[in-house]
Design an enzyme around this catalytic site. Structure first.
Site, PDB file in Angstrom:
ATOM      1  N   LYS A  54       0.841  -1.204   0.000  1.00 48.89           N
ATOM      2  CA  LYS A  54       0.000   0.000   0.000  1.00 48.89           C
ATOM      3  C   LYS A  54       0.874   1.250   0.000  1.00 48.89           C
ATOM      4  O   LYS A  54       0.621   2.203  -0.738  1.00 48.89           O
ATOM      5  CB  LYS A  54      -0.939  -0.020   1.220  1.00 48.89           C
ATOM      6  CG  LYS A  54      -2.050  -1.045   1.060  1.00 48.89           C
ATOM      7  CD  LYS A  54      -2.794  -1.358   2.347  1.00 48.89           C
ATOM      8  CE  LYS A  54      -3.751  -2.545   2.101  1.00 48.89           C
ATOM      9  NZ  LYS A  54      -4.371  -3.067   3.304  1.00 48.89           N
ATOM     10  N   GLN A  98      -4.599  -1.852   9.570  1.00 51.34           N
ATOM     11  CA  GLN A  98      -4.495  -3.188   8.972  1.00 51.34           C
ATOM     12  C   GLN A  98      -5.076  -4.246   9.909  1.00 51.34           C
ATOM     13  O   GLN A  98      -4.727  -4.294  11.092  1.00 51.34           O
ATOM     14  CB  GLN A  98      -3.014  -3.489   8.657  1.00 51.34           C
ATOM     15  CG  GLN A  98      -2.775  -4.776   7.926  1.00 51.34           C
ATOM     16  CD  GLN A  98      -3.375  -4.766   6.512  1.00 51.34           C
ATOM     17  OE1 GLN A  98      -3.232  -3.807   5.773  1.00 51.34           O
ATOM     18  NE2 GLN A  98      -4.050  -5.852   6.153  1.00 51.34           N
ATOM     19  N   ASP A 121     -11.386   2.490   3.855  1.00 50.21           N
ATOM     20  CA  ASP A 121     -11.732   1.081   3.683  1.00 50.21           C
ATOM     21  C   ASP A 121     -13.239   0.924   3.484  1.00 50.21           C
ATOM     22  O   ASP A 121     -13.699  -0.101   2.996  1.00 50.21           O
ATOM     23  CB  ASP A 121     -11.337   0.288   4.942  1.00 50.21           C
ATOM     24  CG  ASP A 121     -10.106  -0.574   4.717  1.00 50.21           C
ATOM     25  OD1 ASP A 121      -9.790  -0.861   3.543  1.00 50.21           O
ATOM     26  OD2 ASP A 121      -9.473  -0.956   5.706  1.00 50.21           O
TER      27      ASP A 121
END
Ligand SMILES: NC(=O)c1ccc[n+]([C@@H]2O[C@H](COP(=O)([O-])OP(=O)(O)OC[C@H]3O[C@@H](n4cnc5c(N)ncnc54)[C@H](OP(=O)(O)O)[C@@H]3O)[C@@H](O)[C@H]2O)c1
Length: 295
Positions: A54, A98, A121
């Site tokens: 990422k 994460q 997200d």
């Protein structure tokens, strides 16, 4: 006719090129640089790889990125304090924590603490609810990637019979919800199957578009699909190791047999996978534009 192979690698590349240009223009015209922060707690090797990828992608696109690597024994209180600080930081438009988090930390509490405007997200209940009522700010990354694979491959989604296998909050439910919306690239008739479904093949055989996110290799075999189906295989299963010790990946669909009947199909790897990170970057860009009143 051999099935068209829908390459996520190629489509992700196209989208990244478009984004690169838009990000450069934002900087030039508005002095605005999208900012993404990734927070990793603990040393899970797979999570380290994902976070690294990422960060790398953000850098390639001109997105400012920060990374927090916190020890596995970080307290929930300290993590929530960091999120609060990031929520208030104007340089940061997107916050990605994460998952999975260590057991002593309540994942839900942490995800709910992220400002919904920075929830790139798309997992915060505010964003889940906005998607449900058809007014999303952000679409969750993997399902958004699936929709883009269909649209950019020229697949007719409107009016199609879509069957989704799997009802998780990160793939199954949101992709069903996205394709159900009354808008372009959607407007489908959607069925969701799961382990409680009585006769799965009855449903999968009706599908014009079959999306499989079960996490089970060969959950879908050729006898379960009709001629001319479009198949999106979301599954990522580690089914063994090469002589060099590299993981051998397989999807949820028996690719070799199903491709003989399908009109189009995604491979694993190289299908949905490359789209997920790209959509995360797209959401970060959108978050920056929303924050600046440019979207
Ligand atoms: N490429 C990417 O970027 C990406 C992103 C996310 C996930 N994935 C992969 O996609 C797969 C699914 O992920 P997930 O997080 O959605 O998984 P998950 O949370 O484990 O959910 C799996 C879903 O599939 C259903 N299911 C499992 N076996 C089934 C069967 N034999 N028949 C019918 N339904 C079945 C389950 O039903 P119940 O609800 O009844 O248990 C559940 O709803 C995994 O392989 C994951 O690694 C890939």
């Amino acid at each position: 006719m051999p099935a068209q192979i829908i390459s996520g690698t190629e489509i992700a590349k196209q989208i990244r090129e478009e984004m690169k240009q838009e990000i450069a223009e934002l900087k030039e015209k508005h002095n605005l640089v999208p900012g993404l922060v990734t927070v990793l707690v603990g040393e899970d090797p797979a999570s380290q790889v994902y976070v690294g990828a990422k960060e790398k992608t953000a850098g390639e696109l001109g997105i400012y990125s920060e990374r927090y690597d916190l020890p596995a024994d970080t307290s929930e209180k300290d993590l929530l304090a960091l999120i609060d600080k990031l929520n208030k930081n104007p340089k940061i438009h997107g916050i990605l924590v994460q998952l999975p988090l260590p057991k002593h930390i309540d994942e839900t509490k942490v995800l709910y603490a992220i400002d919904p405007k920075k929830d790139v997200d798309g997992f915060h209940p505010v964003n889940v609810g906005k998607l449900m009522i058809g007014e999303p700010d952000y679409l969750p990354c993997t399902p958004h990637g699936i929709q883009q694979l269909l649209v950019r491959s020229g697949v007719q989604v409107s009016g199609a019979e879509v069957v989704v296998v799997g009802r998780s909050n990160i793939v199954g439910k949101p992709i069903a919800n996205i394709l159900l919306q009354k808008r372009e690239g959607a407007n489908a008739t959607v069925t969701i199957c799961h382990t409680g479904t009585k006769d799965m093949a009855f449903h999968t055989k009706r599908a014009d578009i079959l999306i499989v996110a079960a996490g089970k290799p060969k959950a879908i075999t050729a006898d379960m699909v009709k001629e001319g189906v479009v198949v999106i295989d979301v599954g990522v299963n580690r089914i063994g190791k090469t002589a060099e010790g590299k993981a051998i990946l397989a999807g949820d669909v028996d690719f070799e047999s199903v491709k003989e009947k399908a009109k189009a199909i995604t491979p694993v790897p190289g299908g949905v996978g490359p789209m997920t990170i790209t959509m995360l970057m797209l959401n970060t860009l959108r978050a920056a534009k929303l924050a600046a009143g440019l979207a």
